[in-house]
Design an enzyme around this catalytic site. Structure first.
Site, PDB file in Angstrom:
ATOM      1  N   SER A 280       0.888  -1.102   0.027  1.00 39.91           N
ATOM      2  CA  SER A 280      -0.126   0.051  -0.009  1.00 39.91           C
ATOM      3  C   SER A 280       0.812   1.350   0.147  1.00 39.91           C
ATOM      4  O   SER A 280       1.843   1.191   0.508  1.00 39.91           O
ATOM      5  CB  SER A 280      -0.804  -0.005   1.216  1.00 39.91           C
ATOM      6  OG  SER A 280      -1.503   1.320   1.319  1.00 39.91           O
TER       7      SER A 280
ATOM      8  N   ASN B 119      -7.992  -1.965   1.935  1.00 36.18           N
ATOM      9  CA  ASN B 119      -8.468  -1.130   1.063  1.00 36.18           C
ATOM     10  C   ASN B 119      -9.873  -1.093   1.448  1.00 36.18           C
ATOM     11  O   ASN B 119     -10.774   0.039   0.999  1.00 36.18           O
ATOM     12  CB  ASN B 119      -8.391  -2.135  -0.199  1.00 36.18           C
ATOM     13  CG  ASN B 119      -7.208  -1.754  -0.761  1.00 36.18           C
ATOM     14  OD1 ASN B 119      -6.121  -1.754  -0.282  1.00 36.18           O
ATOM     15  ND2 ASN B 119      -6.952  -2.167  -2.295  1.00 36.18           N
TER      16      ASN B 119
HETATM   17  N1  NAP Z   1      -1.887   1.667  -8.651  1.00 35.56           N
HETATM   18  C1  NAP Z   1      -1.991   1.455  -7.514  1.00 35.56           C
HETATM   19  O1  NAP Z   1      -1.885   2.702  -6.616  1.00 35.56           O
HETATM   20  C2  NAP Z   1      -1.809   0.354  -6.695  1.00 35.56           C
HETATM   21  C3  NAP Z   1      -1.605   0.455  -5.184  1.00 35.56           C
HETATM   22  C4  NAP Z   1      -1.542  -0.932  -4.559  1.00 35.56           C
HETATM   23  C5  NAP Z   1      -1.398  -2.114  -5.332  1.00 35.56           C
HETATM   24  N2  NAP Z   1      -1.745  -2.212  -6.659  1.00 35.56           N
HETATM   25  C6  NAP Z   1      -1.860  -3.426  -7.387  1.00 35.56           C
HETATM   26  O2  NAP Z   1      -0.620  -3.482  -8.011  1.00 35.56           O
HETATM   27  C7  NAP Z   1      -0.661  -4.255  -9.156  1.00 35.56           C
HETATM   28  C8  NAP Z   1       0.056  -3.469 -10.256  1.00 35.56           C
HETATM   29  O3  NAP Z   1      -0.744  -2.327 -10.330  1.00 35.56           O
HETATM   30  P1  NAP Z   1      -0.278  -1.042 -11.368  1.00 35.56           P
HETATM   31  O4  NAP Z   1      -1.477   0.025 -11.270  1.00 35.56           O
HETATM   32  O5  NAP Z   1       1.024  -0.675 -11.547  1.00 35.56           O
HETATM   33  O6  NAP Z   1      -0.525  -1.708 -12.839  1.00 35.56           O
HETATM   34  P2  NAP Z   1      -1.923  -2.363 -13.529  1.00 35.56           P
HETATM   35  O7  NAP Z   1      -2.436  -1.327 -14.201  1.00 35.56           O
HETATM   36  O8  NAP Z   1      -2.765  -3.042 -12.471  1.00 35.56           O
HETATM   37  O9  NAP Z   1      -1.310  -3.167 -14.470  1.00 35.56           O
HETATM   38  C9  NAP Z   1      -0.737  -3.109 -15.544  1.00 35.56           C
HETATM   39  C10 NAP Z   1       0.424  -4.014 -15.519  1.00 35.56           C
HETATM   40  O10 NAP Z   1       0.276  -5.513 -15.677  1.00 35.56           O
HETATM   41  C11 NAP Z   1       0.770  -5.976 -16.823  1.00 35.56           C
HETATM   42  N3  NAP Z   1      -0.357  -6.977 -17.409  1.00 35.56           N
HETATM   43  C12 NAP Z   1      -1.441  -6.720 -17.791  1.00 35.56           C
HETATM   44  N4  NAP Z   1      -1.781  -7.926 -18.422  1.00 35.56           N
HETATM   45  C13 NAP Z   1      -0.912  -8.845 -18.453  1.00 35.56           C
HETATM   46  C14 NAP Z   1      -0.920 -10.276 -18.791  1.00 35.56           C
HETATM   47  N5  NAP Z   1      -1.772 -10.735 -19.355  1.00 35.56           N
HETATM   48  N6  NAP Z   1       0.467 -10.720 -18.742  1.00 35.56           N
HETATM   49  C15 NAP Z   1       1.591 -10.115 -18.343  1.00 35.56           C
HETATM   50  N7  NAP Z   1       1.442  -8.682 -17.915  1.00 35.56           N
HETATM   51  C16 NAP Z   1       0.175  -7.924 -18.064  1.00 35.56           C
HETATM   52  C17 NAP Z   1       1.068  -4.895 -17.727  1.00 35.56           C
HETATM   53  O11 NAP Z   1       1.922  -5.199 -18.895  1.00 35.56           O
HETATM   54  P3  NAP Z   1       1.671  -4.583 -20.215  1.00 35.56           P
HETATM   55  O12 NAP Z   1       2.658  -3.014 -20.147  1.00 35.56           O
HETATM   56  O13 NAP Z   1       2.267  -5.485 -21.339  1.00 35.56           O
HETATM   57  O14 NAP Z   1       0.336  -4.067 -20.403  1.00 35.56           O
HETATM   58  C18 NAP Z   1       1.575  -3.744 -16.731  1.00 35.56           C
HETATM   59  O15 NAP Z   1       2.896  -4.107 -16.369  1.00 35.56           O
HETATM   60  C19 NAP Z   1      -2.170  -4.491  -9.319  1.00 35.56           C
HETATM   61  O16 NAP Z   1      -2.596  -5.755  -8.886  1.00 35.56           O
HETATM   62  C20 NAP Z   1      -2.791  -3.551  -8.221  1.00 35.56           C
HETATM   63  O17 NAP Z   1      -4.138  -3.681  -8.139  1.00 35.56           O
HETATM   64  C21 NAP Z   1      -1.788  -0.927  -7.389  1.00 35.56           C
END
Ligand code: NAP
Length: 468
Positions: free
Chosen positions: A128, A186
């Site tokens: 987080s 969350n």
């Molecule tokens: N954003 C936040 O503030 C936050 C905070 C805490 C936790 N999280 C969690 O952390 C994780 C990452 O979050 P994020 O916001 O950085 O990104 P995201 O938008 O949830 O995911 C995008 C990432 O996932 C990859 N991806 C999507 N589909 C894929 C597939 N089928 N195979 C391989 N790679 C794939 C994408 O690669 P490509 O570039 O190839 O599309 C990209 O690297 C998520 O689970 C999210 O819920 C996010």
């Protein structure tokens, strides 16, 4: 040079986490499904950090020191399974995979089971703090086997946020404990955000305050008991001006709130485990209702104008106390859920430790957590924090303000679902005799579901009406 750690997924979270690990002195191998994103990351963000890019999985895995430690930071859901499938042929027994995304805890259990058959260690890890936290120090909630945690403990505690109580990372517990705790984190976040939004709505519609005035109040509050990340970003949001129009940007944002699932999963888990989390649940519905913009527009015309109660600025003090109460009761419900899940799923979670690692880096960090920690320390069995004279005094001191705010909102036709549910949660839990006796009678009347009596032991059924 071999990397100490690998990171898969270079969207906002993965990029910042990789940089954070590298800035703490580790060499980091990185891989992203789409090569373009990796290239851009290397060109635009990597400077002196030891970061080794790979454009195919085989090279990526080969560039990491054995036993490999690989953190997945990809979109939750099937992408995690797909990445595991791709990685698996290249991994060896004793390697560690860490899913640091917001995966559903049931998925984590399934993946743990599957990978254990391959001799691969697995951690389901909540992170987080958003992108800023990922870079400068998040709150980290890893769960799985202790052996798996030990493999990455040094890295995780180094990159985590720090408070006077140490790094905001701890071994949360067995199996999917880490993802469960992150999910509830969350759920609490949804409730606090909605609660702040309700207060904002009252300020603008009843107190007729400008966005800038509202910002000033939140800024003041952030210096006191309400000091927290979410209150802090609220006043910063109020100050932010749209360059194009010169207006506060928040006034130009469409009022439909999105969600990715963790709030809904929290409500589902609470219903499955039979734990009351009404404030968390209604916060999810508040976002759902917000989505019906067109319908709301139409119905607002059919309903007609609502007459708003007027109030003077003395209400601000009540709003502050009201928000403190809903924050307290949102944590109360979330902690209770974690406690019951810990028993049901043998997570073995230490609640005071959870509160400790939420104190820094994370989205729900709040000064209030010090107080909640002290209540739990006084009595670790006080799982919803309310079984303490100290806590009850705190709550009662806020109650008349909360009732006043709720009543003004009711009379003005303003929805304040988290505030109202929080009050009802408190009233229900502090009421010895609920009307559930009538529910039991009704159930027995139409379905012969039986009931218990207050005056004697046993299970009873009566023929409430003669069957012809
Ligand atoms: N954003 C936040 O503030 C936050 C905070 C805490 C936790 N999280 C969690 O952390 C994780 C990452 O979050 P994020 O916001 O950085 O990104 P995201 O938008 O949830 O995911 C995008 C990432 O996932 C990859 N991806 C999507 N589909 C894929 C597939 N089928 N195979 C391989 N790679 C794939 C994408 O690669 P490509 O570039 O190839 O599309 C990209 O690297 C998520 O689970 C999210 O819920 C996010």
């Amino acid at each position: 040079m071999k990397a100490d750690v690998g990171v898969v997924g270079l969207a906002v979270m993965g990029q910042n986490l990789a940089l954070n690990i590298a800035r703490n002195g580790y060499a980091v191998a990185v891989y992203n499904r789409t090569a373009e994103r990796t290239k851009k990351f290397i060109e635009e963000r990597v400077k002196a950090e030891k970061i080794i890019p790979s454009y195919d999985i085989e090279h990526f895995v080969a560039s990491i020191e054995r036993p490999r430690k690989i953190i997945l930071m990809v979109k939750a859901g099937t992408p995690v399974d797909e990445m595991i499938e791709e990685l698996l042929p290249h991994l060896e027994k004793g390697d560690l995979l860490v899913d640091a995304g917001n995966s559903h805890y049931a998925d984590t259990n399934r993946r743990l089971e599957k990978l254990s058959h391959h001799g691969i260690l697995y951690l389901g890890m909540g992170v987080s703090g958003g992108e800023y936290g990922a870079l400068h120090g998040p709150s980290i909630m890893p769960g799985g086997s202790l052996e798996a945690y030990r493999m990455l403990q040094d890295v995780l505690t180094k990159i985590a946020a720090k408070t006077e109580d140490g790094p905001c990372c701890t071994y949360v517990g067995n199996s999917s404990a880490g993802h469960f705790v992150k999910m509830v984190h969350n759920g609490i976040e949804y409730a606090i955000m909605q609660s702040i939004a309700e207060i904002y709505d009252i300020m603008r519609k009843i107190l007729r305050m400008s966005t800038s005035e509202i910002g000033q109040v939140f800024e003041e509050w952030n210096k006191g008991e309400l000091s927290s990340f979410l209150v802090e970003i609220t006043y910063k949001i109020m100050e932010y001006m749209d360059e194009e129009t010169g207006k506060p940007l928040v006034e130009l944002i469409l009022d439909t709130a999105e969600q990715k699932g963790t709030g809904k999963w929290t409500a589902q888990a609470a219903l499955d485990l039979g734990v009351p989390t009404p404030s968390l649940n209604v916060a999810v519905f508040a976002r759902t209702i917000s989505h019906f913009k067109e319908h709301r527009r139409e119905l607002s015309r059919v309903f007609g104008e609502k007459s708003r109660v007027t109030s003077d600025k003395s209400l601000i003090k009540d709003l502050e106390k009201s928000l403190l109460l809903t924050m307290f009761l949102s944590f109360s419900q979330g902690l209770w859920l974690i406690h019951e899940a810990s028993k049901a799923y043998n997570y073995n979670i230490d609640l005071p430790e959870v509160l400790r690692i939420w104190k820094g880096g994370c989205i729900i960090r709040a000064r209030l957590l010090n107080y909640l920690g002290a209540i739990l320390k006084e009595n670790p069995e006080n799982i919803n924090l309310l079984a303490s004279n100290n806590a009850m005094d705190f709550v009662k001191e806020k109650l008349s303000s909360a009732l006043k705010v709720s009543s003004i909102a009711r009379e003005s036709g303003l929805p304040t679902p988290v505030l109202n549910s929080s009050i009802d949660y408190l009233f229900s839990l502090t009421e010895e005799n609920l009307p559930a006796n009538l529910i039991q009678a009704q159930r027995d009347f139409f379905g012969a579901h039986t009931f218990e009596r207050v005056d004697k032991e046993g299970t009873f059924h009566v023929e409430w009406q003669k069957l012809e």
